[in-house]
Design a protein around this motif. Structure first.
Motif, PDB file in Angstrom:
ATOM      1  N   MET A   1      -8.126   1.937   4.596  1.00  0.00           N
ATOM      2  CA  MET A   1      -9.113   0.906   4.356  1.00  0.00           C
ATOM      3  C   MET A   1      -8.746   0.142   3.085  1.00  0.00           C
ATOM      4  O   MET A   1      -8.261   0.713   2.114  1.00  0.00           O
ATOM      5  CB  MET A   1     -10.485   1.561   4.236  1.00  0.00           C
ATOM      6  CG  MET A   1     -11.606   0.600   4.025  1.00  0.00           C
ATOM      7  SD  MET A   1     -13.121   1.517   3.751  1.00  0.00           S
ATOM      8  CE  MET A   1     -14.171   0.769   4.915  1.00  0.00           C
ATOM      9  N   ALA A   2      -8.981  -1.142   3.064  1.00  0.00           N
ATOM     10  CA  ALA A   2      -8.588  -2.009   1.947  1.00  0.00           C
ATOM     11  C   ALA A   2      -9.272  -1.603   0.644  1.00  0.00           C
ATOM     12  O   ALA A   2      -8.651  -1.607  -0.411  1.00  0.00           O
ATOM     13  CB  ALA A   2      -8.897  -3.456   2.282  1.00  0.00           C
ATOM     14  N   ALA A   3     -10.553  -1.238   0.721  1.00  0.00           N
ATOM     15  CA  ALA A   3     -11.280  -0.848  -0.491  1.00  0.00           C
ATOM     16  C   ALA A   3     -10.692   0.423  -1.096  1.00  0.00           C
ATOM     17  O   ALA A   3     -10.614   0.548  -2.324  1.00  0.00           O
ATOM     18  CB  ALA A   3     -12.758  -0.665  -0.187  1.00  0.00           C
ATOM     19  N   ASP A   4     -10.258   1.363  -0.236  1.00  0.00           N
ATOM     20  CA  ASP A   4      -9.629   2.589  -0.735  1.00  0.00           C
ATOM     21  C   ASP A   4      -8.328   2.272  -1.465  1.00  0.00           C
ATOM     22  O   ASP A   4      -8.030   2.862  -2.501  1.00  0.00           O
ATOM     23  CB  ASP A   4      -9.338   3.559   0.409  1.00  0.00           C
ATOM     24  CG  ASP A   4     -10.613   4.135   1.027  1.00  0.00           C
ATOM     25  OD1 ASP A   4     -11.671   4.083   0.366  1.00  0.00           O
ATOM     26  OD2 ASP A   4     -10.530   4.626   2.160  1.00  0.00           O
ATOM     27  N   ARG A   5      -7.567   1.352  -0.895  1.00  0.00           N
ATOM     28  CA  ARG A   5      -6.292   0.975  -1.505  1.00  0.00           C
ATOM     29  C   ARG A   5      -6.510   0.292  -2.856  1.00  0.00           C
ATOM     30  O   ARG A   5      -5.790   0.550  -3.810  1.00  0.00           O
ATOM     31  CB  ARG A   5      -5.520   0.055  -0.570  1.00  0.00           C
ATOM     32  CG  ARG A   5      -4.124  -0.222  -1.039  1.00  0.00           C
ATOM     33  CD  ARG A   5      -3.392  -1.043  -0.019  1.00  0.00           C
ATOM     34  NE  ARG A   5      -1.968  -0.827  -0.157  1.00  0.00           N
ATOM     35  CZ  ARG A   5      -1.070  -1.428   0.565  1.00  0.00           C
ATOM     36  NH1 ARG A   5      -1.424  -2.259   1.512  1.00  0.00           N
ATOM     37  NH2 ARG A   5       0.204  -1.190   0.374  1.00  0.00           N
ATOM     38  N   ILE A   6      -7.501  -0.578  -2.932  1.00  0.00           N
ATOM     39  CA  ILE A   6      -7.817  -1.241  -4.197  1.00  0.00           C
ATOM     40  C   ILE A   6      -8.235  -0.202  -5.231  1.00  0.00           C
ATOM     41  O   ILE A   6      -7.799  -0.233  -6.374  1.00  0.00           O
ATOM     42  CB  ILE A   6      -8.914  -2.309  -4.014  1.00  0.00           C
ATOM     43  CG1 ILE A   6      -8.385  -3.467  -3.174  1.00  0.00           C
ATOM     44  CG2 ILE A   6      -9.407  -2.826  -5.367  1.00  0.00           C
ATOM     45  CD1 ILE A   6      -9.446  -4.449  -2.732  1.00  0.00           C
ATOM     46  N   GLY A   7      -9.075   0.741  -4.811  1.00  0.00           N
ATOM     47  CA  GLY A   7      -9.523   1.794  -5.728  1.00  0.00           C
ATOM     48  C   GLY A   7      -8.376   2.653  -6.222  1.00  0.00           C
ATOM     49  O   GLY A   7      -8.295   2.963  -7.417  1.00  0.00           O
ATOM     50  N   ALA A   8      -7.483   3.031  -5.313  1.00  0.00           N
ATOM     51  CA  ALA A   8      -6.322   3.838  -5.702  1.00  0.00           C
ATOM     52  C   ALA A   8      -5.410   3.049  -6.638  1.00  0.00           C
ATOM     53  O   ALA A   8      -4.912   3.588  -7.632  1.00  0.00           O
ATOM     54  CB  ALA A   8      -5.557   4.294  -4.461  1.00  0.00           C
ATOM     55  N   ASP A   9      -5.211   1.757  -6.339  1.00  0.00           N
ATOM     56  CA  ASP A   9      -4.414   0.905  -7.222  1.00  0.00           C
ATOM     57  C   ASP A   9      -5.059   0.824  -8.605  1.00  0.00           C
ATOM     58  O   ASP A   9      -4.377   0.901  -9.625  1.00  0.00           O
ATOM     59  CB  ASP A   9      -4.276  -0.507  -6.652  1.00  0.00           C
ATOM     60  CG  ASP A   9      -3.294  -0.616  -5.500  1.00  0.00           C
ATOM     61  OD1 ASP A   9      -2.550   0.351  -5.231  1.00  0.00           O
ATOM     62  OD2 ASP A   9      -3.268  -1.692  -4.869  1.00  0.00           O
ATOM     63  N   LEU A  14      -5.122   2.036 -14.244  1.00  0.00           N
ATOM     64  CA  LEU A  14      -5.804   2.502 -15.454  1.00  0.00           C
ATOM     65  C   LEU A  14      -5.041   3.632 -16.135  1.00  0.00           C
ATOM     66  O   LEU A  14      -4.959   3.672 -17.368  1.00  0.00           O
ATOM     67  CB  LEU A  14      -7.234   2.931 -15.128  1.00  0.00           C
ATOM     68  CG  LEU A  14      -8.185   1.786 -14.786  1.00  0.00           C
ATOM     69  CD1 LEU A  14      -9.533   2.331 -14.329  1.00  0.00           C
ATOM     70  CD2 LEU A  14      -8.349   0.835 -15.966  1.00  0.00           C
ATOM     71  N   VAL A  15      -4.464   4.540 -15.350  1.00  0.00           N
ATOM     72  CA  VAL A  15      -3.668   5.623 -15.939  1.00  0.00           C
ATOM     73  C   VAL A  15      -2.415   5.046 -16.604  1.00  0.00           C
ATOM     74  O   VAL A  15      -2.127   5.344 -17.775  1.00  0.00           O
ATOM     75  CB  VAL A  15      -3.302   6.694 -14.889  1.00  0.00           C
ATOM     76  CG1 VAL A  15      -2.288   7.683 -15.436  1.00  0.00           C
ATOM     77  CG2 VAL A  15      -4.560   7.420 -14.419  1.00  0.00           C
ATOM     78  N   ALA A  16      -1.681   4.225 -15.857  1.00  0.00           N
ATOM     79  CA  ALA A  16      -0.480   3.606 -16.431  1.00  0.00           C
ATOM     80  C   ALA A  16      -0.867   2.694 -17.593  1.00  0.00           C
ATOM     81  O   ALA A  16      -0.180   2.655 -18.618  1.00  0.00           O
ATOM     82  CB  ALA A  16       0.276   2.815 -15.366  1.00  0.00           C
ATOM     83  N   GLY A  17      -1.965   1.994 -17.427  1.00  0.00           N
ATOM     84  CA  GLY A  17      -2.447   1.128 -18.495  1.00  0.00           C
ATOM     85  C   GLY A  17      -2.852   1.912 -19.726  1.00  0.00           C
ATOM     86  O   GLY A  17      -2.659   1.450 -20.849  1.00  0.00           O
TER      87      GLY A  17
END
Length: 126
Positions: A1-9, A14-17
């Motif tokens: 689902m697109a929302a799941d992908r956005i959330g995972a991204d 945020l971790v990399a950031g």
């Protein structure tokens, strides 16, 4: 689902950031001890730029675009956000007269911009 992908991204970003922010903050505050804030900010952004170009395409947005052109596009977008951030930092420093608060407000602004632009670059259709 697109929302799941956005959330995972977003979580990976945020971790990399967070890692990138720790690196750039260290560089920025170390630089402030001997450099003007604008130069310290520029050096910190260059360190963050290198980090993002190397890690974001493969680790933050896996399965997205990872070619040299895409990495350069990420670098270019970060350069544009750098100019926006530098302008914001100087503006806020003038108003607030506090380099630390101005830095963190600028950081919040540039973080959101970098996520949106980076995600668009690396997730856009081929």
């Amino acid at each position: 689902m697109a929302a799941d992908r956005i959330g995972a991204d977003a979580i990976r970003f945020l971790v990399a950031g967070g890692l990138n922010t720790a690196l750039t903050s260290l560089v920025y505050f170390a630089g402030l001890t001997v450099l003007p804030s604008a130069l310290s900010y520029a050096i910190a952004w260059l360190a963050g730029l290198a980090f993002a170009m190397v890690f974001y395409p493969d680790r933050v947005f896996p399965g997205g675009r990872t070619g040299i052109a895409d990495r350069l596009a990420i670098g270019g977008s970060i350069a544009v956000v750098f100019v926006i951030g530098l302008t914001t930092l100087q503006f806020l420093e003038g108003i607030l007269q506090n380099t630390v608060v101005a830095f963190f407000m600028t950081l919040a602004t540039t973080t959101v911009l970098n996520f949106l632009i980076s995600r668009w670059i690396l997730r856009r259709p081929c």
